[in-house]
Motif scaffolding. Structure first.
Motif, short mmCIF file in Angstrom:
data_model
loop_
_atom_site.label_atom_id
_atom_site.label_comp_id
_atom_site.label_asym_id
_atom_site.label_seq_id
_atom_site.Cartn_x
_atom_site.Cartn_y
_atom_site.Cartn_z
N LEU A 103 -15.89 22.11 -11.11
CA LEU A 103 -15.99 21.83 -12.53
C LEU A 103 -15.25 22.91 -13.31
O LEU A 103 -15.37 24.10 -12.99
CB LEU A 103 -17.45 21.78 -12.98
CG LEU A 103 -18.32 20.66 -12.38
CD1 LEU A 103 -19.80 20.96 -12.62
CD2 LEU A 103 -17.95 19.32 -12.99
N VAL A 104 -14.51 22.52 -14.33
CA VAL A 104 -13.79 23.46 -15.17
C VAL A 104 -14.42 23.44 -16.56
O VAL A 104 -14.43 22.41 -17.23
CB VAL A 104 -12.29 23.09 -15.27
CG1 VAL A 104 -11.57 24.05 -16.20
CG2 VAL A 104 -11.65 23.08 -13.89
N VAL A 105 -14.97 24.57 -16.98
CA VAL A 105 -15.60 24.67 -18.31
C VAL A 105 -14.51 24.76 -19.37
O VAL A 105 -13.65 25.64 -19.31
CB VAL A 105 -16.53 25.88 -18.39
CG1 VAL A 105 -17.07 26.03 -19.81
CG2 VAL A 105 -17.68 25.74 -17.41
N LEU A 106 -14.56 23.86 -20.33
CA LEU A 106 -13.56 23.84 -21.40
C LEU A 106 -14.09 24.42 -22.71
O LEU A 106 -13.33 25.00 -23.48
CB LEU A 106 -13.08 22.40 -21.65
CG LEU A 106 -12.37 21.70 -20.49
CD1 LEU A 106 -11.95 20.30 -20.90
CD2 LEU A 106 -11.17 22.51 -20.02
N ALA A 107 -15.38 24.22 -22.99
CA ALA A 107 -15.93 24.69 -24.27
C ALA A 107 -17.44 24.79 -24.16
O ALA A 107 -18.07 24.07 -23.39
CB ALA A 107 -15.55 23.73 -25.39
N TYR A 108 -17.99 25.70 -24.96
CA TYR A 108 -19.44 25.84 -25.07
C TYR A 108 -19.89 25.31 -26.43
O TYR A 108 -19.34 25.69 -27.45
CB TYR A 108 -19.86 27.30 -24.90
CG TYR A 108 -19.61 27.84 -23.51
CD1 TYR A 108 -20.35 27.40 -22.42
CD2 TYR A 108 -18.61 28.80 -23.28
CE1 TYR A 108 -20.12 27.90 -21.14
CE2 TYR A 108 -18.38 29.30 -22.01
CZ TYR A 108 -19.14 28.84 -20.94
OH TYR A 108 -18.90 29.33 -19.67
N TYR A 109 -20.89 24.46 -26.40
CA TYR A 109 -21.43 23.85 -27.61
C TYR A 109 -22.81 24.42 -27.93
O TYR A 109 -23.40 25.15 -27.14
CB TYR A 109 -21.54 22.32 -27.43
CG TYR A 109 -20.24 21.55 -27.59
CD1 TYR A 109 -19.02 22.18 -27.81
CD2 TYR A 109 -20.25 20.15 -27.50
CE1 TYR A 109 -17.85 21.47 -27.95
CE2 TYR A 109 -19.07 19.42 -27.64
CZ TYR A 109 -17.87 20.07 -27.87
OH TYR A 109 -16.71 19.35 -28.01
N ASP A 110 -23.31 24.05 -29.10
CA ASP A 110 -24.60 24.52 -29.58
C ASP A 110 -25.65 23.43 -29.39
O ASP A 110 -25.47 22.30 -29.85
CB ASP A 110 -24.49 24.88 -31.07
CG ASP A 110 -25.66 25.69 -31.57
OD1 ASP A 110 -26.73 25.68 -30.92
OD2 ASP A 110 -25.52 26.36 -32.61
N GLY A 111 -26.73 23.77 -28.71
CA GLY A 111 -27.82 22.81 -28.51
C GLY A 111 -29.04 23.11 -29.37
O GLY A 111 -30.08 22.49 -29.21
N GLY A 112 -28.91 24.09 -30.27
CA GLY A 112 -30.03 24.40 -31.15
C GLY A 112 -31.01 25.37 -30.54
O GLY A 112 -30.91 25.76 -29.38
#
Length: 323
Positions: A134-143
């Motif tokens: 798996l290649v991580v492209l971006a980190y998002y916010d889950g609150g």
């Protein structure tokens, strides 16, 4: 938020109708259409469509159309699905380092979490995902998850004593509540409203949008913004699909993904603000600016139990040292 969604959707429509895609990537999300994570990936799709001159398209499948998170992660590993948006918690059995991010009070606030994930630590974690195809492209916010209950405002750790809180079926959560002097009561999410209403439990813990949309604010009006858990979300790509791209296209895609995190985080912040306003209007009492240090200090036995390896302890120290 509506303006941003309209902008993303409009750009996708205007560009996609005018071009034919040479590469079409399928992306999965369990959340419904319009949810911040879904709109974040749509923003990534809009940018890559534009920057690639219409050659690369991302087709977004929300609402678990391609399966639940664990299933779609596996499909992404095998290259059946190209992209997946999922929570760190879902990767615990696949990429063990993600377990550290389930520790309570690991991050001081949302900005601290973003600084950690967008910096060297985020890059190191991404490298471990690549070992699992798996290649991580971006980190998002889950609150951020916080406590709410029907009995009293929680201003100090002592106010938690004896209160019964619904938690997910997870040993870390159970031990967290025990360390805080409260009583953990694992139960399905759908049972929480009636359980609070009938006094089976006193409260639960979750983020503002969930507190709002579930109706829990109607039966548990005391919400304490302690933000005890912030679990990052991410967008990952199948390594098979990634390796099939040219280096130039990989750069375009990674840039689009990282830019999409700004859109996603903004949408999430707007969703939180809207839910906060809604629950206050409905009569919820919000406790802010508490002294978190006693809560953090109480987590010592939890960290001793779950951050046992030297690697985990070092990671915790480096996260806490991040400015």
């Amino acid at each position: 938020m509506k303006f941003l969604m309209t902008t993303v959707a409009g750009l996708l429509a205007s560009v996609s109708f005018a071009t034919a895609c040479e590469i079409t990537l399928r992306s999965s999300d369990t959340h419904p259409d319009g949810y911040p994570t879904v709109e974040g990936v749509k923003a990534m799709a809009a940018e890559i469509l534009e920057t690639s001159g219409g050659r690369i398209c991302i087709e977004v499948f929300p609402a678990s159309q391609l399966g639940e998170e664990k299933d779609t992660i596996e499909q992404t590993q095998f290259g059946v699905i190209d992209l997946v948006r999922a929570s760190f918690g879902t990767f615990n059995d696949i990429v063990p380092v993600t377990q550290t991010f389930s520790l309570p009070y690991l991050f001081r606030n949302v900005d601290h979490m973003h600084a950690v994930m967008d910096g060297p630590i985020g890059e190191e974690i991404g490298a471990q995902f690549e070992e699992r195809d798996l290649v991580v492209l971006a980190y998002y916010d889950g609150g951020a998850r916080s406590f709410y209950n029907s009995q009293r405002p929680i201003n100090t750790i002592e106010d938690l004593a004896g209160l019964k809180f619904r938690v997910i079926q997870n040993d870390v959560f159970v031990d967290m509540m025990d360390a805080l002097g409260a009583v953990a009561t694992p139960m399905p999410y759908g049972e929480v409203y009636s359980a609070i209403q009938t006094g089976v439990i006193d409260g639960a813990e979750n983020n503002y949008p969930s507190y709002d949309s579930s109706g829990h604010a109607e039966v548990a009006k005391y919400f304490t913004l302690d933000e005890h858990l912030m679990v990052p979300e991410l967008v990952a790509m199948s390594k098979t699909s990634w390796d099939a791209l040219t280096p130039e296209d990989q750069t375009l895609l990674r840039d689009a993904a990282r830019n999409s995190s700004t859109t996603q985080r903004q949408l999430w912040a707007e969703a939180e603000a809207a839910s906060e306003e809604a629950v206050i209007e409905a009569g919820a009492e919000i406790v802010r600016d508490i002294d978190k240090q006693p809560f953090i200090d109480a987590m010592a036995p939890v960290y001793e139990k779950y951050a046992t390896s030297p690697e985990a302890q070092d990671l915790v120290e480096r996260i806490r040292a991040t400015e």
